[in-house]
Design an enzyme around this catalytic site. Structure first.
Site, short mmCIF file in Angstrom:
data_model
loop_
_atom_site.label_atom_id
_atom_site.label_comp_id
_atom_site.label_asym_id
_atom_site.label_seq_id
_atom_site.Cartn_x
_atom_site.Cartn_y
_atom_site.Cartn_z
N LYS A 57 78.61 39.68 73.00
CA LYS A 57 78.44 38.70 71.93
C LYS A 57 79.22 37.46 72.29
O LYS A 57 80.23 37.54 72.99
CB LYS A 57 78.97 39.25 70.61
CG LYS A 57 78.41 38.56 69.40
CD LYS A 57 77.03 39.09 69.11
CE LYS A 57 76.46 38.62 67.81
NZ LYS A 57 75.38 39.52 67.39
N1 GLU Z 1 71.83 38.41 67.55
C1 GLU Z 1 70.92 39.51 67.42
C2 GLU Z 1 71.66 40.77 67.03
O1 GLU Z 1 72.74 40.72 66.47
C3 GLU Z 1 70.02 39.67 68.64
C4 GLU Z 1 70.71 39.98 69.92
C5 GLU Z 1 69.79 39.95 71.14
O2 GLU Z 1 68.60 39.85 70.99
O3 GLU Z 1 70.33 40.04 72.24
O4 GLU Z 1 71.18 41.86 67.19
#
Ligand code: GLU
Length: 416
Positions: free
Chosen positions: A106
């Site tokens: 993240k």
């Molecule tokens: N931000 C989204 C999540 O929290 C998508 C993450 C992604 O597609 O890599 O799942």
């Protein structure tokens, strides 16, 4: 490891419940509760007024045992290392529950994008990517959208990375515009997944989804698509709130008109199709389904006792505190945990990454059919695990995730 705060502590609390049931050996337990890599960068940006501002950015690769780190990047004033680390851990468990070959990562930048021009946002995004360039790549770490980031931001990430490596690399990021290697259906994928698991949960509980009353907190990408697609299968969206305020209509809101309104006004507040509703009053509404689709720590012991919904589908990451979750479970509320409920987004991110690497793109129907299959499988895995161990769905999802990541960790062995 840097000091962690309350969000990571909440993640650990959830993890420990499942690890204890699995009788996880202490060594694997230790590995899975430590972030693999935490990167902190300072990003200087020349603002439109000529001043130079320095923004703090983070990228955490929590675990890369199953594959490249995967997870979004958020732009928000409250971003912290604690939050990004917890979110990266949740991505690790989410990818494992979704059964896709990714680890968890993240990123976040401490900024208020609502007060920045497009040029400033582009400069900030490009500088952040340049600062973390060595850590990302199709085989290393693949970012995606999250709170306050979108297809345009992904396009800048893809371009900056491509400029640095000297060739066009589409698979370095997902959630891109279709024209430059994005996948059909990706934008709607998280909301579509929320709709699918809610429908499956209703079926399991014997609740008729047709006419079921739904309240949604948050009307960004996740909340708005969840509302629209649940509406399409016959549910009645009676309430929506966002950061500013909200709207209630017991006969059901006209979601299409609400979407147009929100697009123009940047909020659902004062929508004329219903009466005003505050965020605090959303929780106690007499509804069948409640969908928190905003930020962490929204359902707490301050409001959980008021919740009347039969199903809570966590569109957001970490919206329910551990004590509020325990309270809801004990009262028989069926909570579909974030790492299952919102895994549709990363599942279609996986499809996008696969299509980019193949250089061959699927029709939208194929994406949606594959997503449907993956979501139902993940829902069934978690439900069966919860029945087998007599635990709530969150603990069951962690059991599934820890088992999968733990097995591969043991098989790969230690590199001394
Ligand atoms: N931000 C989204 C999540 O929290 C998508 C993450 C992604 O597609 O890599 O799942």
């Amino acid at each position: 490891m840097a000091e962690h705060g309350h969000i990571f502590a909440a993640m650990l609390q959830e993890f420990d419940l499942a690890a204890r049931i699995l009788k996880l050996e202490p060594g694997i337990w230790r590995i899975l509760t430590h972030p693999k890599r935490q990167i902190i960068v300072s990003c200087p940006v020349q603002m439109d007024n000529g001043e130079i501002e320095v923004f703090t950015g983070y990228r955490v690769q929590y675990n890369i045992t199953l594959g490249p780190a995967k997870g979004g990047i958020r732009f928000h004033p409250d971003v912290s290392l604690d939050e990004v680390t917890a979110l990266a851990a949740w991505m690790t468990w989410k990818c494992a529950v979704a059964h896709i070959p990714f680890g968890g990562g993240k990123g976040g930048i401490v900024c208020d994008p609502t007060r920045m021009s497009k040029r400033e946002l582009e400069a900030l995004t490009r500088r952040y990517v340049a600062e973390i360039i060595d850590a990302i790549g199709p085989e290393k770490d693949v970012p995606a959208p999250d709170v306050n980031t979108n297809e345009q931001v992904m396009a800048w990430i893809m371009d900056t990375y491509s400029m640095h490596v000297g060739h066009t690399s589409t698979a370095v990021v997902t959630g891109k515009p279709i024209e430059l290697g994005g996948s059909l259906g990706r934008r709607e994928a998280t909301g579509r997944g929320v709709m699918i698991v809610t429908r499956e949960a209703a079926r399991h509980l014997g609740l008729n989804i047709t006419g079921a009353r739904v309240a949604v907190q948050g009307f960004g990408n996740v909340g708005s698509v969840s509302a629209a697609l649940l509406g399409e299968i016959g549910a009645k969206i009676v309430a929506v709130t966002d950061w500013k305020g909200g709207v209630y209509n017991e006969k059901g809101l006209d979601v299409a008109t609400l979407l147009e309104y929100a697009r123009a006004k940047k909020t659902v507040d004062e929508f004329p199709g219903g009466t005003a509703l505050s965020n605090e009053d959303l929780w106690g509404l007499d509804v069948d389904v409640l969908i928190p689709a905003a930020l962490e720590n929204q359902i707490t012991m301050d409001n959980a006792p008021a919740i009347k919904a039969r199903i809570v589908t966590e569109g957001a990451n970490g919206p329910t505190t551990p004590d509020a979750h325990k309270h809801l479970h004990e009262r028989g509320v069926f909570v579909i945990p974030d790492i299952l409920a919102n895994s549709g987004g990363v599942t279609v991110s996986y499809f996008e990454w696969v299509q980019d690497r193949y250089g061959y793109f699927w029709e939208e129907d194929e994406v949606n059919t594959r997503l449907e299959k993956k979501m139902i499988e993940a829902f069934d895995d978690v439900l069966q695990t919860s029945l087998k161990y007599t635990v709530d769905l969150r603990t069951a999802a962690y059991i599934v995730a820890i088992s999968r990541v733990g097995t591969v960790t043991r098989m790969r062995g230690m590199y001394a």
